[in-house]
Design a protein around this motif. Structure first.
Motif, PDB file in Angstrom:
ATOM      1  N   GLN A  60      -1.029  -0.878  -5.335  1.00 27.39           N
ATOM      2  CA  GLN A  60       0.161  -1.637  -4.932  1.00 27.39           C
ATOM      3  C   GLN A  60      -0.018  -2.555  -3.727  1.00 27.39           C
ATOM      4  O   GLN A  60       0.781  -3.483  -3.547  1.00 27.39           O
ATOM      5  N   VAL A  61      -1.008  -2.302  -2.873  1.00 28.06           N
ATOM      6  CA  VAL A  61      -1.206  -3.135  -1.680  1.00 28.06           C
ATOM      7  C   VAL A  61      -2.689  -3.495  -1.584  1.00 28.06           C
ATOM      8  O   VAL A  61      -3.417  -2.964  -0.739  1.00 28.06           O
ATOM      9  N   PRO A  62      -3.171  -4.384  -2.437  1.00 33.70           N
ATOM     10  CA  PRO A  62      -4.609  -4.675  -2.478  1.00 33.70           C
ATOM     11  C   PRO A  62      -5.175  -5.173  -1.149  1.00 33.70           C
ATOM     12  O   PRO A  62      -6.350  -4.917  -0.849  1.00 33.70           O
ATOM     13  N   ALA A  63      -4.365  -5.864  -0.341  1.00 35.42           N
ATOM     14  CA  ALA A  63      -4.869  -6.337   0.953  1.00 35.42           C
ATOM     15  C   ALA A  63      -5.228  -5.163   1.855  1.00 35.42           C
ATOM     16  O   ALA A  63      -6.208  -5.224   2.618  1.00 35.42           O
ATOM     17  N   ALA A  64      -4.464  -4.069   1.788  1.00 37.13           N
ATOM     18  CA  ALA A  64      -4.771  -2.876   2.583  1.00 37.13           C
ATOM     19  C   ALA A  64      -5.991  -2.156   2.030  1.00 37.13           C
ATOM     20  O   ALA A  64      -6.831  -1.649   2.784  1.00 37.13           O
ATOM     21  N   ALA A  65      -6.100  -2.131   0.695  1.00 38.36           N
ATOM     22  CA  ALA A  65      -7.263  -1.497   0.072  1.00 38.36           C
ATOM     23  C   ALA A  65      -8.543  -2.234   0.431  1.00 38.36           C
ATOM     24  O   ALA A  65      -9.598  -1.620   0.638  1.00 38.36           O
ATOM     25  N   ALA A  66      -8.470  -3.561   0.537  1.00 35.87           N
ATOM     26  CA  ALA A  66      -9.655  -4.383   0.798  1.00 35.87           C
ATOM     27  C   ALA A  66     -10.282  -4.063   2.150  1.00 35.87           C
ATOM     28  O   ALA A  66     -11.501  -4.215   2.328  1.00 35.87           O
ATOM     29  N   ALA A 110      -0.812  14.665   4.313  1.00 35.81           N
ATOM     30  CA  ALA A 110      -0.897  13.273   3.865  1.00 35.81           C
ATOM     31  C   ALA A 110      -2.353  12.968   3.543  1.00 35.81           C
ATOM     32  O   ALA A 110      -3.205  12.972   4.432  1.00 35.81           O
ATOM     33  N   ASN A 111      -2.635  12.702   2.280  1.00 35.64           N
ATOM     34  CA  ASN A 111      -4.015  12.572   1.820  1.00 35.64           C
ATOM     35  C   ASN A 111      -4.492  11.130   1.897  1.00 35.64           C
ATOM     36  O   ASN A 111      -3.891  10.223   1.303  1.00 35.64           O
ATOM     37  N   ARG A 112      -5.592  10.904   2.609  1.00 33.12           N
ATOM     38  CA  ARG A 112      -6.100   9.551   2.812  1.00 33.12           C
ATOM     39  C   ARG A 112      -6.656   8.953   1.522  1.00 33.12           C
ATOM     40  O   ARG A 112      -6.519   7.751   1.275  1.00 33.12           O
ATOM     41  N   ALA A 113      -7.304   9.784   0.693  1.00 30.58           N
ATOM     42  CA  ALA A 113      -7.833   9.266  -0.572  1.00 30.58           C
ATOM     43  C   ALA A 113      -6.691   8.809  -1.478  1.00 30.58           C
ATOM     44  O   ALA A 113      -6.792   7.770  -2.150  1.00 30.58           O
ATOM     45  N   ASP A 114      -5.601   9.571  -1.489  1.00 30.35           N
ATOM     46  CA  ASP A 114      -4.432   9.156  -2.272  1.00 30.35           C
ATOM     47  C   ASP A 114      -3.842   7.863  -1.725  1.00 30.35           C
ATOM     48  O   ASP A 114      -3.369   7.012  -2.487  1.00 30.35           O
ATOM     49  N   LEU A 115      -3.867   7.712  -0.405  1.00 31.25           N
ATOM     50  CA  LEU A 115      -3.351   6.474   0.173  1.00 31.25           C
ATOM     51  C   LEU A 115      -4.189   5.288  -0.283  1.00 31.25           C
ATOM     52  O   LEU A 115      -3.652   4.218  -0.606  1.00 31.25           O
ATOM     53  N   GLN A 116      -5.517   5.461  -0.348  1.00 30.82           N
ATOM     54  CA  GLN A 116      -6.366   4.375  -0.812  1.00 30.82           C
ATOM     55  C   GLN A 116      -6.088   4.043  -2.274  1.00 30.82           C
ATOM     56  O   GLN A 116      -6.040   2.867  -2.665  1.00 30.82           O
ATOM     57  N   THR A 117      -5.879   5.068  -3.077  1.00 34.91           N
ATOM     58  CA  THR A 117      -5.541   4.833  -4.482  1.00 34.91           C
ATOM     59  C   THR A 117      -4.221   4.085  -4.589  1.00 34.91           C
ATOM     60  O   THR A 117      -4.067   3.167  -5.404  1.00 34.91           O
ATOM     61  N   PHE A 118      -3.250   4.481  -3.772  1.00 35.51           N
ATOM     62  CA  PHE A 118      -1.958   3.804  -3.738  1.00 35.51           C
ATOM     63  C   PHE A 118      -2.133   2.338  -3.340  1.00 35.51           C
ATOM     64  O   PHE A 118      -1.554   1.431  -3.962  1.00 35.51           O
ATOM     65  N   TYR A 119      -2.936   2.097  -2.312  1.00 35.91           N
ATOM     66  CA  TYR A 119      -3.165   0.719  -1.872  1.00 35.91           C
ATOM     67  C   TYR A 119      -3.845  -0.102  -2.975  1.00 35.91           C
ATOM     68  O   TYR A 119      -3.491  -1.272  -3.200  1.00 35.91           O
TER      69      TYR A 119
END
Length: 598
Positions: free
Chosen positions: A268-274, A256-265
């Protein structure tokens, strides 16, 4: 003289295992290898096996009774989950079993410090060479190779124990387990880069308003977090309660890639990216989670992105369990660990605070798993449920069949030596103590054709399913699929969710991924939100879901009545009013469910 495969199989099993000639020993288990497996060579005598010995659990019946009481929304004990210590006391073996097995091991030179014991003492683990295992079990191991997949495992088809030990040992593995625990990502709808996806020419998107729900038109070609919240009536809900948690299981080297999760956020989930939200990583039995972009896993990324994206900001954990087939017998590999599922169960049962909602997108054809092993693993799921954990499992991607990407050519042949044609349910979805999640597509929703469904050949139908499943069976035309499925078996799936066109980031690129491996983490995300609703009102978490889903909460699902799940050369079952063996009770209406459970 020509000999048919059917008549030769019993002979093959006998030759492969060399059943006992020792009069003190009695055969404990005997299986026919599943289709496709052939003997490659005798197992090297110095090859190390991680041997697991299951001792009978002294009072599992009492634990099961507790589980059903605390999971019944109409029972006075609803939500009174057991502690880790309570559960361990109920499943601890009898002292005489522990003593007898320890004495037997000592007679073969195995010391106490060579033995790993589970917290309850019901599992013993030791690493010993094949030569010693063959002597202890009066058998012969071989390297078996699967003709289609090229995978190899070290197994026997029969093993024996001294007669005096039969009552003290429930099972020993790896012996007769030929399952390979595959990912349940659909092989019908492959992984595609988003830019490469083309909709079928005859597809005309249906209207996107249904029962007062409005969904963006794009959700018929791409599923996002926003789409799922719109389809399942969760727009605007943000978790706030403390003490909540969600987990994803990872196997077979999936990272499970953390950088990909940030890109996903960010997508699709800007509050998580913030807030640069991420997950906790926990290694089980040496499992790794490489962050090299080239090693990012489509399965793992799909699971964490959607489960954690839906439930943000609920604390999240990704568990990676080591062990990945195939074993390569020709390079001197000292040990093959391709049963990671039991390692994960060991770890979770010893964990003081497992996540409250956990999704698994892996499994086997039920018939490739010895019934003794399936029952013992299922008992482990029951233990987690009794402690307040909700377990979701993908129902599979082969319709009523065996996972072959072409349902018209699935052979669906039993491996009991009789070579009967029969539908192939999946495990662990067939365990009655997990919530099996099937698949849908489009909006308004319809069943997707690969949604795994059917009836277990190992587990009887649990009482919580009786009314719903009997209604379904009574509607089947008389004689439908006679002999192809077990009408009295645990029915699959329990529920469903969207399962295709999920927009997932892998190695920095956007892909569409489909399969019930998407349905399970999506449904799990909504379970975490429901737990938030309960925790915020001082109520305990949901725990084992099924008795609730089939009773008080059944009105909180969108009934799916279109579609079917072909397999084994048949059209499979039809989605219909009420529960069906394609989409279960249907898909969640989060708003309704929240009212029902709080």
């Amino acid at each position: 003289m020509w000999v048919s495969l059917a008549s030769a199989l019993p002979l093959l099993v006998a030759v492969a295992a060399f059943p006992s000639k020792n009069r003190e020993h009695k055969v404990k288990e005997l299986v026919t290898p599943p289709p496709g497996w052939t003997i490659h060579a005798p197992a090297p005598s110095d090859h190390v096996l991680k041997l697991r010995i299951g001792l009978p659990q002294s009072n599992f019946a009492a634990l099961e009774a507790h589980l059903y009481e605390i999971s019944d929304p109409y029972h006075e004990r609803y939500g009174a989950h057991l502690s880790k210590e309570d559960v361990e006391e109920l499943v601890a073996p009898r002292p005489e079993s522990t003593g007898a097995v320890t004495e037997w091991l000592a007679s073969h030179g195995i010391r106490e410090d060579d033995i790993g014991r589970s917290p309850a003492g019901d599992w013993l683990t030791l690493r010993i060479p094949v030569a010693l295992v063959e002597k202890m079990l009066d058998t012969k191991y071989h390297v078996w190779t699967h003709m289609g997949r090229g995978e190899s495992i070290v197994r026997t088809t029969s093993y024996s124990l001294p007669q005096s030990l039969h009552e003290h040992i429930e099972l020993i593995q790896p012996t007769t387990l030929f399952g390979t625990f595959k990912k349940l990502k659909s092989t019908i709808h492959s992984i595609n880069e988003v830019d490469a996806i083309v909709q079928p020419q005859d597809f005309s998107p249906p209207g996107l308003e249904s029962a007062g729900v409005t969904v963006d038109a794009s959700c018929n070609s791409t599923i996002t977090i926003t789409c799922l919240k719109e389809i399942y009536n969760a727009v605007g809900y943000t978790p706030t309660a403390k003490g909540n948690s969600i987990g994803i299981t990872g196997y077979l080297g999936e990272n499970a890639n953390r950088a990909d999760l940030q890109t996903f956020y960010e997508d699709q989930v800007p509050a998580a990216a913030a807030v640069n939200s991420t997950f906790e990583f926990i290694s089980v039995a040496g499992g790794l989670d490489s962050q090299n972009a080239s090693e990012a896993g489509g399965e793992a990324n799909l699971d964490v992105q959607f489960a954690f994206g839906l439930s943000f900001p609920v604390p999240s954990t990704f568990f990676s369990t080591a062990g990945s087939p195939p074993f390569v017998p020709d390079i001197g590999t000292p040990e093959d660990t391709n049963e990671p599922y039991t390692d994960w169960l060991d770890f979770m049962l010893s964990h003081p605070s497992p996540p409250l909602a956990i999704s698994t997108s892996y499994g086997d054809d039920e018939q490739t798993v010895p019934e003794s092993f399936a029952r013992r693993a299922c008992a482990g799921f029951a233990q987690l449920g009794a402690r307040g954990v909700s377990l979701m499992v993908s129902s599979g991607d082969g319709g009523v069949g065996d996972g072959n990407p072409d349902p018209a050519t699935q052979q669906c042949i039993t491996n009991d030596g009789r070579n009967r044609t029969r539908f192939i349910p999946g495990f662990p979805a067939s365990c009655p103590f997990v919530t099996a999640v099937g698949g849908t597509v489009f909006f308004p929703e319809q069943a997707i054709d690969f949604s795994g469904g059917g009836f277990s050949n190992f587990f009887d139908r649990p009482r919580y399913q009786d009314d719903a499943v009997e209604d379904f069976l009574e509607k089947l035309p008389k004689g439908t699929y006679r002999g192809l499925f077990n009408r009295k078996g645990r029915a699959i799936p329990d529920v469903a969710a969207q399962s295709n066109f999920f927009r997932v980031f892998v190695g920095g690129r956007a892909f569409h991924i489909g399969g019930t491996s998407a349905s399970s983490p999506a449904f799990t995300g909504f379970v975490a939100l429901l737990n938030d609703g309960r925790l915020s009102k001082g109520l305990p978490p949901l725990g084992f879901l099924n008795p609730l889903l089939y009773s008080k909460a059944k009105s909180g699902f969108n009934d799916i009545t279109v579609g079917n799940n072909p397999g084994c050369g048949t059209p499979g079952f039809n989605a219909t009013k009420g529960w069906d063996a394609v989409t279960g009770l249907g898909t969640p209406d989060f708003g309704k469910l929240l009212e029902l459970v709080t």
